[in-house]
Motif scaffolding. Structure first.
Motif, mmCIF file in Angstrom:
data_model
loop_
_atom_site.group_PDB
_atom_site.id
_atom_site.type_symbol
_atom_site.label_atom_id
_atom_site.label_comp_id
_atom_site.label_asym_id
_atom_site.label_seq_id
_atom_site.Cartn_x
_atom_site.Cartn_y
_atom_site.Cartn_z
ATOM 1 N N PHE A 87 0.839 -1.194 0.000
ATOM 2 C CA PHE A 87 0.000 0.000 0.000
ATOM 3 C C PHE A 87 0.879 1.252 0.000
ATOM 4 C CE2 PHE A 87 -2.817 3.195 1.772
ATOM 5 C CZ PHE A 87 -4.045 2.901 1.200
ATOM 6 N N ASP A 88 1.944 1.241 0.826
ATOM 7 C CA ASP A 88 2.854 2.387 0.880
ATOM 8 C C ASP A 88 3.581 2.593 -0.444
ATOM 9 O OD1 ASP A 88 2.126 2.858 3.477
ATOM 10 O OD2 ASP A 88 3.909 1.957 4.363
ATOM 11 N N GLU A 95 1.303 4.395 -2.739
ATOM 12 C CA GLU A 95 1.252 5.819 -2.393
ATOM 13 C C GLU A 95 2.493 6.544 -2.912
ATOM 14 O OE1 GLU A 95 0.560 6.467 1.790
ATOM 15 O OE2 GLU A 95 -1.568 6.790 1.388
ATOM 16 N N GLU A 133 -1.475 11.883 -3.647
ATOM 17 C CA GLU A 133 -1.520 10.579 -2.976
ATOM 18 C C GLU A 133 -2.930 10.210 -2.539
ATOM 19 O OE1 GLU A 133 1.184 10.124 0.292
ATOM 20 O OE2 GLU A 133 2.684 11.419 -0.648
ATOM 21 N N HIS A 134 -3.720 11.206 -2.188
ATOM 22 C CA HIS A 134 -5.043 10.923 -1.630
ATOM 23 C C HIS A 134 -5.928 10.160 -2.605
ATOM 24 C CE1 HIS A 134 -4.712 13.390 2.069
ATOM 25 N NE2 HIS A 134 -3.895 14.134 1.333
ATOM 26 N N MET A 181 -5.022 7.818 -4.599
ATOM 27 C CA MET A 181 -4.683 6.401 -4.619
ATOM 28 C C MET A 181 -5.514 5.624 -3.614
ATOM 29 S SD MET A 181 -3.182 3.514 -3.439
ATOM 30 C CE MET A 181 -2.411 4.061 -1.924
ATOM 31 N N SER A 182 -5.693 6.183 -2.431
ATOM 32 C CA SER A 182 -6.394 5.468 -1.367
ATOM 33 C C SER A 182 -7.892 5.707 -1.374
ATOM 34 C CB SER A 182 -5.817 5.872 -0.006
ATOM 35 O OG SER A 182 -5.910 7.274 0.183
ATOM 36 N N LEU A 211 -9.494 2.188 -5.547
ATOM 37 C CA LEU A 211 -9.125 0.832 -5.162
ATOM 38 C C LEU A 211 -10.112 -0.196 -5.697
ATOM 39 C CD1 LEU A 211 -7.952 1.530 -1.504
ATOM 40 C CD2 LEU A 211 -6.543 1.191 -3.542
ATOM 41 N N LEU A 240 -8.531 -2.561 5.119
ATOM 42 C CA LEU A 240 -7.332 -1.852 4.687
ATOM 43 C C LEU A 240 -7.434 -0.365 5.009
ATOM 44 C CD1 LEU A 240 -4.625 -2.116 3.150
ATOM 45 C CD2 LEU A 240 -5.896 -1.743 1.032
ATOM 46 N N LEU A 241 -8.577 0.233 4.696
ATOM 47 C CA LEU A 241 -8.757 1.661 4.945
ATOM 48 C C LEU A 241 -8.876 1.949 6.438
ATOM 49 C CD1 LEU A 241 -11.149 2.599 1.993
ATOM 50 C CD2 LEU A 241 -8.674 2.931 2.164
ATOM 51 N N ARG A 280 -5.542 2.558 8.091
ATOM 52 C CA ARG A 280 -4.701 3.626 7.558
ATOM 53 C C ARG A 280 -3.869 4.321 8.635
ATOM 54 N NH1 ARG A 280 -5.318 6.415 3.054
ATOM 55 N NH2 ARG A 280 -3.250 7.128 3.655
#
Length: 681
Positions: free
Chosen positions: A457-458, A461, A501-502, A504-505, A510, A531-532, A535
């Motif tokens: 996940f990182d 990002e 980046e925001h 992506m999540s 997703l 997953l969220l 965070r």
């Protein structure tokens, strides 16, 4: 030299460098001619008998140095992405020469006199906003380089700049040497705890090093962090962690410790010559933050909440460690391992379950499609374009009408000879002074190669982060090269990357792009929710290790007696003073802290990521509040920031987009550092 690509008109697609023809021996003649031509043009401006005007001085200066910029643009990108002994030698040789060349321009008294005369009468020149800013920034650059000093001080400034250029180059090469030289070779029996993706990546690294049948952990973050997270072998975790944190500081010819002391002392002297009490004061005078107090106030606003959160995390990790049979105190090489155990238990979340849904190619497409929805640009592969390494992919970027915008190079995989980390750069900057010049932008990442390459996940990002920088270069719409793309203040340059980046999540992203690499099934809703929900897990740790590095940076560059610094003792004293938890290491230790010591860009400026995070958390909240992550009005406002380059003050740009100045509360909320008020009974 005949056959030198830098002396020929390019016939490649859209002026892409002809990488298939460029050789190390082509660079020195191009550098030499480029410097000679630039100096001649600058001297012609300085010697002009005509009174100075914006056109014959400032705009004329913008036309200087184009051949040199082309050659150095190619060289330093290759030097970072795909270096070898020949390029290393050229970098060492030319670092002081380039410093000397730059100084000879900004210290040219007749040239500065013309710029200074225009600056003094700038309000009577009828300049537009971008021209006024260009003149003011140019004048400030001269002054901060020592152009207004007496001759003796000016000569000392030149000598310092030349020496620092050499030290910065040596520092970066020493780090790369240690990263290339070290590897942890494992047998099948050493892999306990490693999930399939980590084993596959280690096997691929071994194959690349001619060690088929074995497994290799390298000092690339994408290799060592998964090992520290999953390996059940505490002895090997310690070995990997210590090698990772000690790179650049090992005894011998490649020890950066003495270089740091000299760099810090020279920078402090540089600042004193210019009338500043410290190098940090000098650097921050030309920033959004303005001064040391503002930076330290921001860092301390998150430092104490982060330590409290980390202490809570530590207690949970210790409980997990005891349950797993660890009776010794929790060590720095243990934190990631037990944090992953707790994350799995608390959120029923296993990285080995998550990673198969984050396929590199899918995440790249997600980044591209997000840019299409936000900014109306599309990406089209050019499969036969010349590249400097087979891993590199080239794309033409077009606008909604199909017109050419620029070229984008994506270099995503880790390899020997490529410096660690992730970064954006350019081979050519956008400008329009004498007709349109389109940008050629490159993103570099260091993901562990696999079949296919799977991201954490990182990692995903990080890909979006660097692509945000890339968009800043690609969407630039300025007249003057000096104002193009990312040529903005250091504590603003991270806003366009971090806000991106925001997306992506975002659940919308997703659900569409996080697809299992084997089954083709989208990420299950239950897994997505878990997953969220996770965070903010381990954010105390992440914030502490980053903020400690930023505070260490400020300490080095505000130290009143830099000549007396004992680097290891200084590091220990600073971290003890701020109360760094023993179980958490600083994100970058001084001997490999390339942000600070392999160049001056982020020196006294590592805080900029947090400063920009105040902007990005507050800025993205506008999209959340609108209920539409692709709100057309907000998207247009954000695009205006990406397009403006350095044509306007950054806070003016932000306020025009957001309608007000930023608030810190969204950052604290985003990092999970807001203490929840207990509900009434």
């Amino acid at each position: 030299m005949t056959g030198n690509p830098f002396f020929e008109t390019r016939t490649t697609p859209f002026g892409l460098p002809p990488f298939d023809r460029i050789r190390p021996e082509h660079f020195p003649p191009a550098f030499d001619r480029g410097m000679e031509e630039e100096l001649a043009l600058v001297q012609a401006i300085a010697d002009s008998a005509e009174p100075p005007t914006f056109a014959n001085t400032v705009e004329a200066a913008e036309r200087c140095g184009r051949r040199l910029a082309t050659a150095t643009g190619v060289f330093y990108n290759l030097y970072s992405s795909c270096t070898n002994d020949a390029l290393d030698a050229i970098a060492r040789d030319y670092a002081p020469r380039f410093a000397q060349h730059y100084t000879s321009i900004v210290h040219n008294p007749a040239f500065f006199a013309r710029v200074d005369a225009l600056f003094r009468q700038r309000h009577e020149l009828g300049l537009d906003t971008a021209q006024m800013r260009l003149l003011e920034r140019n004048h400030l650059e001269f002054v901060r380089a020592g152009a207004a000093l007496a001759s003796e001080a000016k000569a000392r400034m030149a000598a310092i700049a030349e020496r620092l250029a050499t030290l910065h180059t040596e520092f970066g090469q020493n780090v790369l040497h240690d990263e290339k030289a070290w590897q942890l070779v494992l047998e099948e029996g050493d892999l306990d705890g490693l999930p399939g993706f980590a084993r596959d990546a280690a096997a691929e690294a071994a194959r690349e090093r001619g060690l088929d049948g074995k497994y290799v952990i390298t000092l690339a973050r994408s290799s060592v962090e998964p090992f520290l997270t999953f390996s059940a072998r505490r002895d090997l975790r310690r070995k990997a962690y210590e090698a990772w944190t000690e790179r650049g500081g090992l005894p011998g010819d490649h020890d950066n410790t003495p270089l740091i002391k000299e760099i810090v002392a020279l920078r402090a002297e540089q600042a004193r010559l210019l009338g500043f009490p410290s190098y940090a004061a000098f650097k921050l005078a030309d920033s959004m933050a303005k001064d040391v107090d503002s930076v330290e106030r921001l860092l301390l606003q998150v430092w104490e909440p982060a330590k409290r959160k980390a202490a809570t995390e530590k207690a949970v990790l210790e409980e997990q460690a005891r349950a797993g049979g660890l009776n010794e105190p929790l060590a720095r090489w243990d934190w990631r391992f037990y944090a992953e155990k707790v994350r799995q238990a608390r959120y029923d979340l296993d990285e080995a379950e998550v990673k198969p849904y984050f396929v590199l190619d899918r995440m790249v497409q997600a980044a591209f499609d997000t840019a299409t929805k936000l900014f109306g640009i599309t990406f089209h592969a050019i499969p036969d374009a010349p590249v400097y390494h087979p891993d590199v992919k080239v794309y033409e970027v077009r606008d909604t009408g199909g017109a050419h915008v620029g070229l984008f190079l994506h270099d995503n995989l880790a390899r020997s000879g490529k410096r660690s980390g992730a970064w954006m750069s350019s081979y050519r900057d956008q400008e329009a002074l004498d007709g349109p010049v389109s940008p050629i932008i490159v993103n570099n990442n260091n993901f562990a190669k696999g079949q296919p390459t799977l991201l954490s996940f990182d990692d995903a990002e990080t890909l979006f982060h660097e692509f945000g920088h890339g968009l800043h270069g690609l969407l630039s719409r300025v007249r003057y090269r000096s104002q193009s793309g990312t040529s903005v203040r250091r504590d603003f340059v991270e806003f366009p990357s971090q806000v991106y980046e925001h997306w992506m999540s975002a659940p919308e992203t997703l659900r569409k792009y996080a697809v299992h690499h084997e089954t083709g099934e989208p990420i299950p809703e239950s897994l997505l929710n878990r997953l969220l929900a996770a965070r903010n897990f381990n954010q105390g740790f992440a914030t502490v290790e980053y903020t400690a590095a930023a505070l260490l940076d400020m300490a080095f560059h505000t130290e009143p007696e830099p000549d007396a610094i004992d680097v290891p003792a200084f590091e220990r004293a600073v971290l003890d003073r701020i109360g760094l938890p023993a179980e958490i290491g600083v994100r970058h230790r001084p001997p490999h802290f390339q942000h600070l010591f392999a160049g001056s860009g982020y020196a006294a400026g590592y805080y900029a990521y947090l400063w920009a995070e105040v902007l990005d958390a507050d800025g993205f909240e506008a999209f959340s509040e609108s209920g539409d992550l692709f709100d057309p009005k907000l998207s247009a406002g954000l695009k205006a920031i990406y397009s403006a380059g350095d044509t306007r003050d950054p806070m003016e740009l932000y306020v025009a987009f957001r309608g007000r100045e930023p608030r810190i509360e969204p950052l604290l909320k985003h990092r999970g550092l807001v203490e929840e008020t207990p509900k009434a009974a």
